[in-house]
Design a protein around this motif. Structure first.
Motif, PDB file in Angstrom:
ATOM      1  N   MET A   1       0.842  -1.190   0.000  1.00 31.93           N
ATOM      2  CA  MET A   1       0.000   0.000   0.000  1.00 31.93           C
ATOM      3  C   MET A   1       0.874   1.235   0.000  1.00 31.93           C
ATOM      4  SD  MET A   1      -2.823   1.296   2.826  1.00 31.93           S
ATOM      5  CE  MET A   1      -1.610   1.356   4.126  1.00 31.93           C
ATOM      6  N   ASN A   2       0.523   2.197  -0.807  1.00 25.96           N
ATOM      7  CA  ASN A   2       1.137   3.514  -0.728  1.00 25.96           C
ATOM      8  C   ASN A   2       0.306   4.345   0.245  1.00 25.96           C
ATOM      9  OD1 ASN A   2       2.171   6.056  -0.994  1.00 25.96           O
ATOM     10  ND2 ASN A   2       1.804   6.224  -3.189  1.00 25.96           N
ATOM     11  N   PRO A   3       0.792   4.550   1.490  1.00 26.23           N
ATOM     12  CA  PRO A   3      -0.056   5.172   2.500  1.00 26.23           C
ATOM     13  C   PRO A   3      -0.359   6.625   2.234  1.00 26.23           C
ATOM     14  CG  PRO A   3       2.176   4.892   3.336  1.00 26.23           C
ATOM     15  CD  PRO A   3       2.120   4.194   2.006  1.00 26.23           C
ATOM     16  N   GLY A   4       0.454   7.300   1.399  1.00 23.81           N
ATOM     17  CA  GLY A   4       0.272   8.730   1.194  1.00 23.81           C
ATOM     18  C   GLY A   4      -1.114   9.129   0.745  1.00 23.81           C
ATOM     19  N   PRO A   5      -1.565   8.725  -0.463  1.00 17.91           N
ATOM     20  CA  PRO A   5      -2.892   9.138  -0.942  1.00 17.91           C
ATOM     21  C   PRO A   5      -4.032   8.649  -0.067  1.00 17.91           C
ATOM     22  CG  PRO A   5      -1.542   8.292  -2.745  1.00 17.91           C
ATOM     23  CD  PRO A   5      -0.822   7.965  -1.480  1.00 17.91           C
ATOM     24  N   VAL A   6      -3.957   7.411   0.429  1.00 19.94           N
ATOM     25  CA  VAL A   6      -5.034   6.864   1.256  1.00 19.94           C
ATOM     26  C   VAL A   6      -5.102   7.612   2.587  1.00 19.94           C
ATOM     27  CG1 VAL A   6      -5.927   4.797   2.398  1.00 19.94           C
ATOM     28  CG2 VAL A   6      -4.799   4.603   0.176  1.00 19.94           C
ATOM     29  N   GLN A   7      -3.938   7.826   3.198  1.00 22.19           N
ATOM     30  CA  GLN A   7      -3.911   8.529   4.479  1.00 22.19           C
ATOM     31  C   GLN A   7      -4.394   9.966   4.326  1.00 22.19           C
ATOM     32  OE1 GLN A   7      -0.050   8.900   6.441  1.00 22.19           O
ATOM     33  NE2 GLN A   7      -1.047   8.514   8.391  1.00 22.19           N
ATOM     34  N   THR A   8      -3.975  10.628   3.252  1.00 20.44           N
ATOM     35  CA  THR A   8      -4.424  11.997   2.996  1.00 20.44           C
ATOM     36  C   THR A   8      -5.936  12.053   2.846  1.00 20.44           C
ATOM     37  OG1 THR A   8      -2.332  12.583   1.948  1.00 20.44           O
ATOM     38  CG2 THR A   8      -4.237  13.958   1.420  1.00 20.44           C
ATOM     39  N   PHE A  83      -4.285   3.788  10.807  1.00 17.09           N
ATOM     40  CA  PHE A  83      -3.013   4.394  10.430  1.00 17.09           C
ATOM     41  C   PHE A  83      -3.096   5.903  10.285  1.00 17.09           C
ATOM     42  CE2 PHE A  83      -5.133   4.805   6.631  1.00 17.09           C
ATOM     43  CZ  PHE A  83      -4.364   5.148   5.531  1.00 17.09           C
ATOM     44  N   SER A  84      -4.298   6.474  10.372  1.00 18.83           N
ATOM     45  CA  SER A  84      -4.488   7.913  10.263  1.00 18.83           C
ATOM     46  C   SER A  84      -4.582   8.539  11.655  1.00 18.83           C
ATOM     47  CB  SER A  84      -5.759   8.229   9.469  1.00 18.83           C
ATOM     48  OG  SER A  84      -6.093   9.600   9.590  1.00 18.83           O
ATOM     49  N   PRO A  85      -3.609   9.343  12.068  1.00 16.37           N
ATOM     50  CA  PRO A  85      -3.696  10.015  13.372  1.00 16.37           C
ATOM     51  C   PRO A  85      -4.940  10.892  13.501  1.00 16.37           C
ATOM     52  CG  PRO A  85      -1.451  10.150  12.513  1.00 16.37           C
ATOM     53  CD  PRO A  85      -2.308   9.606  11.403  1.00 16.37           C
ATOM     54  N   SER A  86      -5.370  11.498  12.397  1.00 22.12           N
ATOM     55  CA  SER A  86      -6.565  12.340  12.449  1.00 22.12           C
ATOM     56  C   SER A  86      -7.800  11.521  12.775  1.00 22.12           C
ATOM     57  CB  SER A  86      -6.755  13.078  11.117  1.00 22.12           C
ATOM     58  OG  SER A  86      -5.672  13.949  10.857  1.00 22.12           O
ATOM     59  N   MET A  87      -7.899  10.322  12.196  1.00 19.75           N
ATOM     60  CA  MET A  87      -9.017   9.447  12.505  1.00 19.75           C
ATOM     61  C   MET A  87      -8.995   9.034  13.982  1.00 19.75           C
ATOM     62  SD  MET A  87     -11.226   8.677  10.080  1.00 19.75           S
ATOM     63  CE  MET A  87     -11.419   8.899   8.303  1.00 19.75           C
ATOM     64  N   ILE A  88      -7.817   8.696  14.488  1.00 22.57           N
ATOM     65  CA  ILE A  88      -7.701   8.283  15.885  1.00 22.57           C
ATOM     66  C   ILE A  88      -8.034   9.445  16.816  1.00 22.57           C
ATOM     67  CG2 ILE A  88      -6.062   7.554  17.667  1.00 22.57           C
ATOM     68  CD1 ILE A  88      -7.061   5.276  15.912  1.00 22.57           C
ATOM     69  N   ASP A  89      -7.633  10.646  16.444  1.00 20.46           N
ATOM     70  CA  ASP A  89      -7.988  11.810  17.262  1.00 20.46           C
ATOM     71  C   ASP A  89      -9.510  11.964  17.357  1.00 20.46           C
ATOM     72  OD1 ASP A  89      -5.362  12.426  17.784  1.00 20.46           O
ATOM     73  OD2 ASP A  89      -5.209  13.973  16.228  1.00 20.46           O
ATOM     74  N   ALA A  90     -10.191  11.804  16.210  1.00 21.58           N
ATOM     75  CA  ALA A  90     -11.651  11.894  16.203  1.00 21.58           C
ATOM     76  C   ALA A  90     -12.263  10.756  17.015  1.00 21.58           C
ATOM     77  CB  ALA A  90     -12.179  11.870  14.769  1.00 21.58           C
ATOM     78  N   ALA A  91     -11.669   9.560  16.910  1.00 19.72           N
ATOM     79  CA  ALA A  91     -12.170   8.413  17.671  1.00 19.72           C
ATOM     80  C   ALA A  91     -12.012   8.637  19.179  1.00 19.72           C
ATOM     81  CB  ALA A  91     -11.434   7.148  17.246  1.00 19.72           C
ATOM     82  N   ARG A  92     -10.920   9.257  19.580  1.00 19.14           N
ATOM     83  CA  ARG A  92     -10.698   9.522  21.019  1.00 19.14           C
ATOM     84  C   ARG A  92     -11.761  10.459  21.570  1.00 19.14           C
ATOM     85  NH1 ARG A  92      -4.635   9.621  19.876  1.00 19.14           N
ATOM     86  NH2 ARG A  92      -3.942   7.575  20.614  1.00 19.14           N
ATOM     87  N   GLY A 109      -1.497   2.640  14.050  1.00 16.89           N
ATOM     88  CA  GLY A 109      -0.684   1.495  13.658  1.00 16.89           C
ATOM     89  C   GLY A 109      -0.928   1.075  12.227  1.00 16.89           C
ATOM     90  N   ASP A 110      -0.155   0.098  11.779  1.00 19.11           N
ATOM     91  CA  ASP A 110      -0.171  -0.407  10.409  1.00 19.11           C
ATOM     92  C   ASP A 110      -0.766  -1.808  10.398  1.00 19.11           C
ATOM     93  OD1 ASP A 110       0.423  -1.404   7.840  1.00 19.11           O
ATOM     94  OD2 ASP A 110       2.334  -0.352   7.743  1.00 19.11           O
ATOM     95  N   ALA A 111      -1.794  -2.026   9.599  1.00 23.08           N
ATOM     96  CA  ALA A 111      -2.471  -3.327   9.554  1.00 23.08           C
ATOM     97  C   ALA A 111      -1.574  -4.435   9.047  1.00 23.08           C
ATOM     98  CB  ALA A 111      -3.722  -3.237   8.680  1.00 23.08           C
ATOM     99  N   ARG A 112      -0.499  -4.085   8.362  1.00 24.21           N
ATOM    100  CA  ARG A 112       0.418  -5.105   7.846  1.00 24.21           C
ATOM    101  C   ARG A 112       1.389  -5.601   8.896  1.00 24.21           C
ATOM    102  NH1 ARG A 112       2.451  -1.269   3.117  1.00 24.21           N
ATOM    103  NH2 ARG A 112       2.453   0.057   4.982  1.00 24.21           N
ATOM    104  N   ASN A 113       1.524  -4.850   9.995  1.00 20.50           N
ATOM    105  CA  ASN A 113       2.464  -5.211  11.055  1.00 20.50           C
ATOM    106  C   ASN A 113       1.945  -4.609  12.360  1.00 20.50           C
ATOM    107  OD1 ASN A 113       4.706  -6.124  12.452  1.00 20.50           O
ATOM    108  ND2 ASN A 113       6.011  -4.426  11.788  1.00 20.50           N
ATOM    109  N   VAL A 114       0.981  -5.287  12.955  1.00 21.29           N
ATOM    110  CA  VAL A 114       0.308  -4.770  14.144  1.00 21.29           C
ATOM    111  C   VAL A 114       1.160  -5.054  15.372  1.00 21.29           C
ATOM    112  CG1 VAL A 114      -1.791  -4.848  15.539  1.00 21.29           C
ATOM    113  CG2 VAL A 114      -1.929  -5.139  13.052  1.00 21.29           C
TER     114      VAL A 114
END
Length: 273
Positions: A1-8, A83-92, A109-114
């Motif tokens: 996975m290229n995390p850049g576009p998905v994470q953005t 893997f998105s800090p923004s998502m985790i912030d909203a979840a908190r 974290g990364d689903a490929r290496n938890v």
């Protein structure tokens, strides 16, 4: 996975409050949100179908943790990872009380290496996760799911289907859809904008084969999001299309009619050797 576009992409949705708003109690159900909501309902049905309710659940790719409150209400300890800090912030923010009481925790974290121990959870959820990885990485993700799952536990994985009635309609109506440039009904959610990455679509059989290769055996399944009308119809009148499609969701449960549904959910157990 290229995390850049998905994470953005997902960080932007988190900042706009789009993702969380799809699951807010009492929020108006729209054509844009219905697929998300019906998938969540089917996932909760599978969780509730087990003889033993979940006690420790890991939600990989949890986003804003929309299922977190319902899972904690089942007396389960909830661990959400994204893997998105923004998502985790909203979840908190959503899960603040549960975090304070010790019934929930949230991790980046990364689903490929938890970075969590083997067999640490009796339930592992991967809802809306697999489709954001290249096909060659999906087996690795599923092996992580199997590694984290305790013997006798259950993993629930969702994926958009490679083929469905809606896909056929989309192919037939492609010239019409390309001619429609303005979609005012979906502009406010910004969910239909062009994504800078390709989603992965699998057939149910393909996902089950990948699961078997990762040491996971299917226990149960669900199909969701029946689309009697789709393609250009959704582009031209999404709310009308939603009103037409919604009464036919029962078809997803009928053997032989699941082709009408656009999404697949499988519940797996860990293979015993």
């Amino acid at each position: 996975m290229n995390p850049g576009p998905v994470q953005t992409h997902f960080s932007a949705l988190a900042e706009q409050g789009v993702w969380a708003s799809l699951y807010q109690p009492g929020a108006k159900v729209t054509a844009e949100s219905y697929s998300f909501l019906v998938r969540a309902r089917r996932v909760m049905e599978l969780l509730g179908s087990r003889d033993t309710p979940p006690r420790s659940l890991l939600d990989i790719g949890c986003g804003t943790a929309p299922l977190g409150p319902a899972i904690v209400a089942m007396a389960a300890r909830y661990t959400g990872m994204d893997f998105s800090p923004s998502m985790i912030d909203a979840a908190r923010r959503l899960m603040a009380d549960s975090i304070a009481s010790g019934s929930a925790r949230l991790l980046v974290g990364d689903a490929r290496n938890v970075a969590l121990p083997d067999a640490a959870f009796d339930t592992v959820l991967a809802m809306g996760l697999v489709e954001y990885f290249p096909r060659e990485q999906v087996t690795g993700v599923m092996r992580e799911v199997a590694r984290l799952l305790a013997p006798g536990g259950a993993a629930i994985v969702t994926v958009p289907k490679r083929w469905s009635w809606s896909k056929v309609l989309n192919a037939v109506s492609s010239p019409v859809r390309k001619a429609i440039a303005w979609r005012p009904h979906s502009a406010h959610l910004k969910l239909r904008r062009k994504e800078a990455f390709d989603r992965l679509y699998l057939t149910p059989a393909e996902l089950d084969r990948i699961g078997r290769s990762a040491g996971l055996l299917k226990i149960a399944e669900r199909h969701y999001n029946v689309q009697i009308v789709g393609g250009a119809f959704i582009s031209l009148g999404p709310r009308l299309a939603y009103l037409i499609n919604r009464p036919f969701e029962w078809m997803a449960r009928v053997p032989g009619l699941s082709f009408m549904a656009t999404g697949y959910i499988a519940m797996y157990g860990r293979e015993t050797k």
